[in-house]
Design an enzyme around this catalytic site. Structure first.
Site, PDB file in Angstrom:
ATOM      1  NE  ARG A 211      33.278  16.226 -18.357  1.00 22.33           N
ATOM      2  CZ  ARG A 211      32.184  15.479 -18.321  1.00 22.33           C
ATOM      3  NH1 ARG A 211      31.657  15.040 -19.435  1.00 22.33           N
ATOM      4  NH2 ARG A 211      31.606  15.186 -17.175  1.00 22.33           N
ATOM      5  CG  ASP A 340      36.639  11.120  -7.616  1.00 24.92           C
ATOM      6  OD1 ASP A 340      36.778  12.338  -7.427  1.00 24.92           O
ATOM      7  OD2 ASP A 340      35.789  10.653  -8.386  1.00 24.92           O
TER       8      ASP A 340
HETATM    9  C1  DMJ Z   1      34.994  11.762 -15.465  1.00 22.71           C
HETATM   10  O1  DMJ Z   1      34.567  13.001 -15.900  1.00 22.71           O
HETATM   11  C2  DMJ Z   1      36.262  11.859 -14.681  1.00 22.71           C
HETATM   12  O2  DMJ Z   1      36.852  10.609 -14.626  1.00 22.71           O
HETATM   13  C3  DMJ Z   1      36.055  12.383 -13.296  1.00 22.71           C
HETATM   14  O3  DMJ Z   1      37.235  12.395 -12.536  1.00 22.71           O
HETATM   15  C4  DMJ Z   1      35.048  11.547 -12.574  1.00 22.71           C
HETATM   16  N1  DMJ Z   1      33.898  11.252 -13.334  1.00 22.71           N
HETATM   17  C5  DMJ Z   1      33.870  11.113 -14.739  1.00 22.71           C
HETATM   18  C6  DMJ Z   1      33.619   9.736 -15.270  1.00 22.71           C
HETATM   19  O4  DMJ Z   1      32.913   8.895 -14.496  1.00 22.71           O
END
Ligand code: DMJ
Length: 580
Positions: A211, A340
């Site tokens: 972020r 993920d």
């Molecule tokens: C986000 O902060 C990013 O996409 C992260 O990889 C996974 N989760 C959140 C949003 O759902």
């Protein structure tokens, strides 16, 4: 829909309540009148003409503009419609007047060089949504990490320790891309004067990286403002002590002052998490490039080395890895939470390196093959899903987070080994369809946190603690990639359905809120406007309805928080389209 939701929640309980019933009818008629523009739409092409968006414009002004009392009390249909029209025309004018050009600030940051197209009406509606989310944050929570849109106050998650302003940094590039320059300048000013990393507090290395570092890097590459480069490098340097482990696999948590790290106490015997240590690569490669310090790149390349030395069960990457021993923890594999973005960053590292990072490429396509073989399944009624794997057993559950995989697979399909491009595009389309179903099968038309394919259900959440929706982007992200690669109009239609659901069920006077149960007849708000709603959800919606050459994939790679980072060109002469 809104009419049904409102009237359906307050039925008259008996004949003796006639008065209440009459009041309810009057109220319902009022609501119908106000939102008539939405409900009397006969077909989706009219929806796509932006009529829904008109009401957004009115609502935005009721919350922020001096005309609010007008719109709020209007009982007169003509007056209201005139106002809707006026607001809409104003908004459209503002957005079409904007130049829509993003200029390169260095030799790799080119986006587009052609004539500026008009922003279409759909992109315009995302601009209005962003304006409401941003204005609300600014009004009620300025400087806090996030906004509580119902209680209209700041919200701080412990993921960021006592670093402040997560929404400001996460939203910078979306503001820039939507050409909301006044807001961008206010955000820049806050970064210059108030963004402070000298805090004696423990932060999540992953969250701060995706972020804050990601947001600052994108803001730098888009705007060229030196402050963003300086702050990104300063923060990157503060994260380096996280790598002080026997293997170089970083800790999940780090005290920015003392440099002492540790892992989440719940993570399999003190393990680090795949999706956390595996989601630093893109930002750290850029940090080395912008700072001239090779250490950032060395740290993330070492992570790959450790992983490549390890034996992988069925070719899969377990989510837990002990940073002291360098051995896997519990054998839990997931393309959703905990796993993920590790897969995403393998592919994107290759793309961001101008396709020179052969190691990243091989790791990605090998991992995808193992996922296809071991985790991808088709339900009885033909929905493709990606299950989770626990010590060899499948849990037939797919998280909202996993839905990003449709977009990832589509993005990588072109480079797939063998003749698998078509096959992977089909897989991506099937995942997009499944994730759309997970939205379509709810009452609020928003997706649950996780949905299952067992016990006779398909794409439905069965556990109460999996029914919430926190404004996550992954499904819309996949629609955006699928739209760009196929131009199948259904992806824009599905995106538009999501816009309507967000407006009807998540929009409140003080911003946008997540909801606790997408199967409930009316929303129960969680009172958080997540920073990723501005960074990702609204940006991907905007790009879904923009021209393909707005932030084209040949030039930009999105980090996992949707912050665009430029492709690092291997050879300057290889860039005929770029401005030197
Ligand atoms: C986000 O902060 C990013 O996409 C992260 O990889 C996974 N989760 C959140 C949003 O759902």
């Amino acid at each position: 829909l809104l009419y049904r939701a409102v009237s359906g929640t307050r039925p008259p309980t008996s004949f003796r309540l006639t008065e209440k019933f009459i009041l309810l009818l009057v109220f319902s008629a009022f609501i119908t009148l106000c939102f008539g523009a939405i409900f009397f739409l006969p077909d989706s092409s009219k929806l796509l003409s932006g009529v829904f968006f008109h009401s957004s414009a009115v609502e935005t002004n009721t919350h922020t503009g001096p005309d609010s009392s007008d719109a709020g009390s209007a009982g007169n249909d003509d007056r209201l419609l005139a106002k809707i029209k006026k607001d809409h025309e104003k908004a459209l004018l503002e957005t079409t007047e904007r130049s829509y050009m993003i200029k390169p600030v260095d030799d790799t940051a080119l986006t587009r060089t052609d004539e500026s197209p008009d922003l279409n009406i759909l992109g315009c509606s995302q601009y209005i949504m962003m304006k409401h989310a941003w204005d609300s944050y600014k009004r009620y929570a300025w400087g806090s990490n996030e906004l509580r849109p119902v209680s209209k106050q700041g919200h701080s998650s412990n993921l960021f320790g006592s670093i402040k302003g997560a929404t400001i940094v996460d939203a910078l590039d979306t503001l820039y891309i939507m050409e909301m320059f006044e807001e961008f300048d206010a955000a820049t000013d806050w970064v210059e004067k108030s963004l402070d990393f000298n805090v004696n507090a423990e932060v999540s290395v992953f969250e701060v990286n995706i972020r804050f570092v990601g947001g600052l890097l994108s803001a730098y590459y888009l705007s060229g403002k030196e402050v963003f480069r300086r702050k990104a490098v300063e923060l990157g340097e503060k994260l380096l002590p996280a790598f002080k482990t026997p293997t170089g696999i970083p800790w999940a948590l780090l005290n920015l002052k003392s440099g002492i790290g540790r892992n989440w106490p719940w993570a399999s015997g003190g393990s680090s998490i795949l999706a956390e240590y595996g989601t630093l690569h893109l930002e750290f490669m850029h940090l080395s490039r912008l700072s001239g310090n090779p250490e950032f790149a060395q740290k993330v390349m070492n992570i790959r080395k450790v992983l490549n030395r390890l034996e992988k069960p069925q070719g899969l990457y377990p989510n837990y890895l002990n940073p002291n021993s360098g051995q896997w923890g519990q054998h839990h594999v997931s393309v959703g939470g905990l796993g993920d973005s590790f897969y995403e960053y393998l592919l994107k590292a290759w793309l961001m390196s101008d396709k020179t990072d052969e190691e990243g490429k091989k790791m990605y396509y090998d991992a995808l093959q193992a996922i296809e073989t071991n985790l991808m399944r088709k339900s009885t009624n033909g929905l493709t899903y990606i299950a989770e794997w626990k010590g060899g057993l499948l849990e037939h559950k797919m998280g909202h987070l996993t839905c990003f995989a449709g977009g990832m697979i589509a993005l990588g399909a072109d480079g797939a080994p063998g003749d698998k491009t078509g096959h992977q595009m089909e897989q991506a389309a099937e995942i997009a369809r499944t994730c759309h179903e997970s939205y379509a099968r709810t009452t609020l038309k928003l997706g649950p946190e996780a949905f299952r394919f067992d016990g006779g259900v398909e794409a439905i959440a069965t556990r109460q603690n999996e029914k919430y929706f926190i404004l996550r982007p992954e499904v819309i992200e996949t629609y955006m990639y699928m739209w760009r690669f196929t131009h199948d109009p259904k992806y824009r239609e599905w995106g538009w359905e999501a816009v309507q659901a967000l407006e009807q069920h998540c929009r409140v006077e003080g911003g946008y809120s997540g909801v606790r149960d997408v199967y409930a007849s009316s929303p129960n708000y969680d009172d958080v406007q997540q920073s990723f709603y501005l960074a990702e959800t609204l940006k991907y919606l905007y790009l879904l309805f923009s021209e393909d050459d707005h932030l084209p994939f040949e030039h930009w790679v999105f980090n996992t928080e949707a912050h665009p980072l430029p492709v690092i060109r291997k050879d300057k002469t290889d860039r005929p389209n770029e401005v030197e």
